[in-house]
Design an enzyme around this catalytic site. Structure first.
Site, PDB file in Angstrom:
ATOM      1  N   LYS A 160      -5.199  -1.015   2.873  1.00 51.97           N
ATOM      2  CA  LYS A 160      -6.020  -0.323   1.878  1.00 51.97           C
ATOM      3  C   LYS A 160      -5.157   0.467   0.902  1.00 51.97           C
ATOM      4  CE  LYS A 160     -10.572   0.649   3.908  1.00 51.97           C
ATOM      5  NZ  LYS A 160     -11.475   1.741   4.320  1.00 51.97           N
ATOM      6  N   ARG A 161      -4.001   0.915   1.389  1.00 53.95           N
ATOM      7  CA  ARG A 161      -3.137   1.750   0.562  1.00 53.95           C
ATOM      8  C   ARG A 161      -2.291   0.952  -0.418  1.00 53.95           C
ATOM      9  NH1 ARG A 161      -3.588   3.809   5.539  1.00 53.95           N
ATOM     10  NH2 ARG A 161      -1.906   2.511   6.367  1.00 53.95           N
TER      11      ARG A 161
END
Length: 494
Positions: A263-264
């Protein structure tokens, strides 16, 4: 006891509203949606929002917006309702509490009073001895006296599910037959000490109550499947579930360095692709190739074609690497497939503030309609339209200094003088006439067309790369084009 062949297909997409939607989540939604539509089944859209510390209404709104933008229609869920409402887990807490109590009463679950410190100590000892380090069953069969002792100490118990002492085998729709032995699947928590239900309980309970027949989800959840199968058997015994769904675990999406796309990672954010102007159909076409293909020799297809052909058995279990350049190339192909009229409309957001550097009153619809067919053949993403057409609507071109330095070599001023003379005498209703004018100017200075047109392009558009030059000159108009060449000559000779 997997779902019976021929039974109506019911699948679910159940994201948590935490942060921005990411492409791995979209790929999971896509495969569930395509599977449901292929089988004329039901897609249940469910929101798993039991983590109050991380969930947010903003993220919930983004999820709904993302589903709409991608074109995923759902048959049951938020804003639609359905026979198994509500579809937000935060509104179903009484259901989970009731199921937990029934599991306790039937002996399928028990209260565990172990402190975190005790758990850590025993796990460390197990690792040191070379034994499995999962929960060791310490509280499985506590005497009434020991329970009273723990309660007197003020210990708040969690609830654990009692795993059966048996090997669990199931056929994964993507990976084939898989087997898990008891020592590798210990008892696990289903309710926190504060009474809040855990994902390990609410997810399968909702799947059971919503009669989900097929669970298609990420490979990272594979290790939880034997636990859920055991829980399903208990729920069937209690009359809560009808059957165990079939499971299919989708391959990881890998990013840079062959690491799982997180997600990062910047390239994982769905919002990034929307802001850059990816078409939903282009992005989905590419994401579908991360583990599946329509055929060996066809990478470009519509979602209707995907739905018609999609078979979960064709999904490749091996990790799939996300390639941004290929994603852009496939999106470019989908841009070309658009009807020109639709292309002009899809570009509209990037022709207005905050993207457009020109004033609204300086936008010329006639010029836009004329340039659009030429732009459509050049773009990878819709946001590129702004820089490609800004020369039409700005009073002066936005000169890129690197382009100026590259194009304006020694002798460019003399070339521009000749080009201006030839262009002044040319037929401005004919791009071919304008091309001949620049070609003639180049020949007069011993230059081929490519070299000759570079200074003209930068003088008129501000960049060395852009839309077809001679069509651009015609659409811009003679007066503005010659005025810009004059300004470039003034700059060169200053």
């Amino acid at each position: 006891m997997a779902s019976a062949p021929g039974s109506p297909v019911r699948v679910r997409f159940c994201p948590s509203p935490t942060g921005n939607p990411h492409v791995g989540l979209v790929r999971t939604a896509l495969f569930n949606w395509a599977f449901a539509r292929h089988h004329q089944g039901t897609l249940v859209f469910r929101i798993e929002d039991t983590d109050a510390a991380r969930d947010s209404e903003e993220s919930y709104g983004q999820l709904l917006d993302a589903m709409r933008w991608l074109g995923f229609d759902w048959d049951e869920g938020p804003e639609i309702g359905g026979p198994h409402a509500p579809y937000r887990q935060s509104q179903r807490m009484d259901l989970y509490k009731d199921v937990a109590e029934k599991l306790l009463a039937a002996g399928h679950a028990y209260r565990c009073y172990c402190s975190q410190e005790e758990l850590d100590t025993r796990r460390d000892a197990a690792r040191a001895a070379g034994r499995p380090s999962g929960y060791d069953g310490h509280c499985r069969d506590l005497s009434a006296a020991r329970v009273a002792e723990y309660q007197a100490q003020g210990r708040a118990p969690i609830v654990r599910f009692r795993m059966p002492d048996e090997t669990i085998t199931f056929t994964d729709l993507v990976r084939g037959e898989l087997t898990f032995t008891p020592e590798n699947v210990p008892d696990y928590g289903i309710v926190r000490a504060n009474g809040a239900p855990l994902y390990t309980l609410v997810n399968p309970v909702d799947d059971a109550l919503m009669e989900i027949t097929h669970v298609l989800r990420g490979e990272d959840l594979l290790s939880s499947t034997p636990r859920q199968i055991a829980l399903y058997k208990a729920l069937i015994e209690l009359g809560i579930a009808k059957e165990i769904p079939s499971f299919g675990h989708l391959p990881y999406v890998m990013g840079e360095g062959n690491k799982k796309l997180s997600k990062r990672d910047p390239e994982s954010s769905l919002n990034l692709y929307r802001e850059r102007g990816f078409l939903p159909e282009g992005l989905l076409n590419y994401l579908s190739l991360l583990g599946w293909s329509l055929s060996a020799d066809q990478d470009i297809f519509t979602m209707s074609e995907m739905v018609a052909a999609f078979d979960i058995a064709d999904v490749n279990p091996n990790p799939a690497r996300f390639d941004l350049k290929k994603c852009e190339a496939i999106n470019a192909d989908h841009i070309r497939l658009l009807d020109v009229k639709e292309f002009t409309e899809r570009c509209r957001p990037w022709l207005r503030a905050p993207f457009a550097p020109w004033a609204p009153e300086d936008f010329d619809e006639t010029k836009w309609q004329a340039i659009a067919p030429h732009a459509q053949t050049r773009l990878k993403v819709l946001s590129e339209i702004t820089d490609n057409v800004d020369f039409l609507f700005l009073a002066e071109p936005a000169v890129d200094e690197a382009s100026w330095t590259k194009a304006m070599k020694e002798g460019s001023d003399a070339l521009l003088v000749t080009a201006r003379e030839k262009l002044d005498a040319a037929d401005w209703s004919s791009p071919e006439s304008l091309k001949e004018a620049v070609l003639a100017a180049g020949e007069a200075h011993g230059l081929k067309l490519g070299k000759a047109q570079a200074p003209v392009r930068v003088a008129v558009t501000g960049r060395t790369v852009g839309l077809p030059l001679f069509e651009s000159l015609e659409i811009l108009g003679k007066e503005k084009a010659l005025s810009r060449i004059d300004a470039a000559l003034e700059k060169l000779t200053a």
